[in-house]
Design a protein around this motif. Structure first.
Motif, PDB file in Angstrom:
ATOM      1  N   GLU A  96       0.841  -1.197   0.000  1.00  0.00           N
ATOM      2  CA  GLU A  96       0.000   0.000   0.000  1.00  0.00           C
ATOM      3  C   GLU A  96       0.878   1.251   0.000  1.00  0.00           C
ATOM      4  OE1 GLU A  96      -3.234   0.125  -0.293  1.00  0.00           O
ATOM      5  OE2 GLU A  96      -3.386  -2.065  -0.362  1.00  0.00           O
ATOM      6  N   PRO A  97       0.428   2.345  -0.617  1.00  0.00           N
ATOM      7  CA  PRO A  97       1.236   3.571  -0.648  1.00  0.00           C
ATOM      8  C   PRO A  97       1.657   4.064   0.732  1.00  0.00           C
ATOM      9  CG  PRO A  97      -0.623   3.738  -2.152  1.00  0.00           C
ATOM     10  CD  PRO A  97      -0.827   2.482  -1.375  1.00  0.00           C
ATOM     11  N   GLU A  98       0.821   3.792   1.757  1.00  0.00           N
ATOM     12  CA  GLU A  98       1.152   4.271   3.100  1.00  0.00           C
ATOM     13  C   GLU A  98       2.470   3.699   3.617  1.00  0.00           C
ATOM     14  OE1 GLU A  98      -1.739   3.053   2.152  1.00  0.00           O
ATOM     15  OE2 GLU A  98      -2.991   4.880   2.225  1.00  0.00           O
ATOM     16  N   ALA A  99       2.876   2.519   3.087  1.00  0.00           N
ATOM     17  CA  ALA A  99       4.115   1.894   3.566  1.00  0.00           C
ATOM     18  C   ALA A  99       5.317   2.783   3.292  1.00  0.00           C
ATOM     19  CB  ALA A  99       4.312   0.529   2.900  1.00  0.00           C
ATOM     20  N   PRO A 119      15.613   0.850 -11.157  1.00  0.00           N
ATOM     21  CA  PRO A 119      14.862   2.044 -10.769  1.00  0.00           C
ATOM     22  C   PRO A 119      13.351   1.886 -10.715  1.00  0.00           C
ATOM     23  CG  PRO A 119      15.480   2.186 -13.073  1.00  0.00           C
ATOM     24  CD  PRO A 119      16.066   0.905 -12.553  1.00  0.00           C
ATOM     25  N   ALA A 120      12.784   0.788 -11.206  1.00  0.00           N
ATOM     26  CA  ALA A 120      11.325   0.699 -11.343  1.00  0.00           C
ATOM     27  C   ALA A 120      10.618   0.892 -10.008  1.00  0.00           C
ATOM     28  CB  ALA A 120      10.948  -0.642 -11.973  1.00  0.00           C
ATOM     29  N   LEU A 121      11.056   0.189  -8.978  1.00  0.00           N
ATOM     30  CA  LEU A 121      10.412   0.310  -7.668  1.00  0.00           C
ATOM     31  C   LEU A 121      10.558   1.723  -7.126  1.00  0.00           C
ATOM     32  CD1 LEU A 121       9.034  -0.924  -5.166  1.00  0.00           C
ATOM     33  CD2 LEU A 121      11.321  -1.491  -4.323  1.00  0.00           C
ATOM     34  N   GLU A 127       6.357   8.252  -6.859  1.00  0.00           N
ATOM     35  CA  GLU A 127       5.054   8.664  -7.371  1.00  0.00           C
ATOM     36  C   GLU A 127       3.953   8.593  -6.322  1.00  0.00           C
ATOM     37  OE1 GLU A 127       4.549   6.088 -10.668  1.00  0.00           O
ATOM     38  OE2 GLU A 127       6.019   7.144 -11.950  1.00  0.00           O
ATOM     39  N   THR A 128       4.168   7.853  -5.234  1.00  0.00           N
ATOM     40  CA  THR A 128       3.128   7.777  -4.204  1.00  0.00           C
ATOM     41  C   THR A 128       2.938   9.108  -3.482  1.00  0.00           C
ATOM     42  OG1 THR A 128       4.688   7.076  -2.470  1.00  0.00           O
ATOM     43  CG2 THR A 128       3.640   5.341  -3.804  1.00  0.00           C
TER      44      THR A 128
END
Length: 417
Positions: A96-99, A119-121, A127-128
């Motif tokens: 989840e973005p909150e992580a 770099p993908a991750l 972006e979050t």
């Protein structure tokens, strides 16, 4: 026995001899036991608190443990690295973005990216919009580095102290910082590589930092430290999966430093190579001899070839290679020419690897030029019998191409009308 009597007996003990000491110990035991009954029971030992770590931190640790095995020579670990990187990326991408609002998770993601994850991750994390403000330069700097934007990466990452972040990231960060400054400031690069080794001892980070530092020192001409760190690498990481890369570059560095032209330096080279097993030492001497030939350093090539032949079994490919390298180096010296040419002519070309067979051909050609011999005439192909001389039918592909060209010509002529 009361406390007062016990103290008196203790004062008399030196005068009582062995028997008195035994008696004193027997009287003291019940007294101590009685005292222990009145003491309160010891409080239970509480375990130290352990902070809960997020999934990114746990998965990063798994990756780094695998990579540490690679530094020790684990070929299976090396084969498993790419699948593990893909697995970790998939798990972390699904969070989840909150992580990514936790600094520890963001730092783990950066360390994962710099350790081979790509770099993908990190792009997804950025972006979050949840990355803590203090970690934004780290994320952006790592993305710039992985994207080949060295100037931007240097501007962002140079401000971050590798000792102020967790060791799981700090060693990798210092290694990257050294890479970014090595061309402009090799002295600073050496300091950063030292720091990477200090932060992450016994890891793949240390192996990589030590391997790079050896060659930075060679380029700087710091012979003493070059020798010391080379010995350290050969002792501790000679089984690393990347040791082959080290040996190739090490051989080239040795020839640039002209070890073969200085007996004292060559003695130090022998001392360095004695740190490894005879087979590895033989292969290194062969690498040094070949690199010296490529650089035109005949003295180093002859020295190294002689040492390799001593360590090679008679009649082996390695012995043949050593003789070839010595002969190829010897044809440029008038006093060695005759013997070198005889050795070249007596070399079994079929027993050599392809690259060495090409070297044999080149050495023989050079020997002919030195002697002024005309080049051998190319063998004429056998002439076919008269009755077999006939035109071969065109291949279908050629026929189709000719038809297409004809159609295009017709179209062009039509356009001119």
């Amino acid at each position: 026995m009361t406390g007062r009597k016990f103290r008196c007996a203790a004062r008399l003990a030196p005068r009582l001899g062995l028997a008195g000491l035994i008696w004193l110990a027997g009287m003291a035991g019940p007294a101590l036991a009685a005292g222990s009954k009145s003491a309160e029971p010891a409080a239970p030992i509480e375990p130290l608190p352990v902070a809960k770590r997020g999934l990114p931190v746990e998965l990063l640790r798994t990756l780094q443990l695998l990579q540490d095995r690679i530094a020790r020579g684990g070929t299976q670990a090396h084969l498993a690295q790419r699948p593990l990187l893909g697995h970790i990326e998939g798990r972390l991408t699904a969070l989840e973005p909150e992580a990514w609002g936790e600094a520890a998770n963001v730092r783990a993601a950066v360390a994962f990216a710099l350790a081979g994850g790509g770099p993908a991750l990190l792009r997804l994390v950025a972006e979050t919009g949840r990355v803590p403000e203090a970690e934004v330069p780290l994320v952006q700097g790592a993305l710039a580095y992985l994207g080949g934007q060295e100037g931007e990466a240097r501007r962002l990452l140079a401000k971050i102290d590798a000792q102020a972040v967790p060791p799981s990231l700090g060693g990798q960060l210092a290694l990257v910082q050294a890479t970014l400054v090595v061309r402009d400031d090799p002295t600073q690069a050496v300091r950063l590589l030292d720091l990477a080794r200090l932060i992450a001892p016994g890891t793949l980070v240390e192996e990589g930092a030590l391997r790079r530092e050896v060659f930075v020192l060679a380029q700087m001409g710091d012979i003493a430290r070059f020798e010391a760190l080379s010995i350290q690498y050969l002792r501790r990481f000679r089984h690393s999966v990347y040791a082959g890369n080290f040996r190739q570059r090490f051989a080239a560095a040795l020839t640039r430093l002209e070890f073969g032209n200085d007996r004292a330096r060559f003695a130090r080279l022998e001392a360095m190579l004695k740190e490894i097993e005879p087979e590895g030492r033989r292969d290194l001497y062969l690498l040094v001899a070949r690199a010296a030939l490529d650089q035109g350093r005949t003295g180093a090539a002859i020295f190294a070839a002689d040492q390799a032949e001593i360590l090679a079994p008679g009649g082996s490919v390695e012995a043949a290679r050593a003789k070839l390298y010595r002969a190829a180096a010897g044809i440029v010296a008038p006093e060695r020419f005759a013997g070198a040419l005889a050795a070249l002519r007596g070399t079994d070309r079929a027993a050599l690897p392809d690259t060495d067979a090409a070297l044999l051909d080149a050495a023989l050609a050079a020997a002919r030029q030195i002697r002024g011999d005309p080049p051998p005439a190319p063998a004429a192909p056998p002439e076919a019998p008269a009755d077999t001389k006939r035109a071969l039918p065109p291949a279908p592909a050629i026929a189709r191409a000719q038809e297409a060209i004809g159609r295009i010509d017709a179209m062009m002529q039509g356009a001119r009308r």
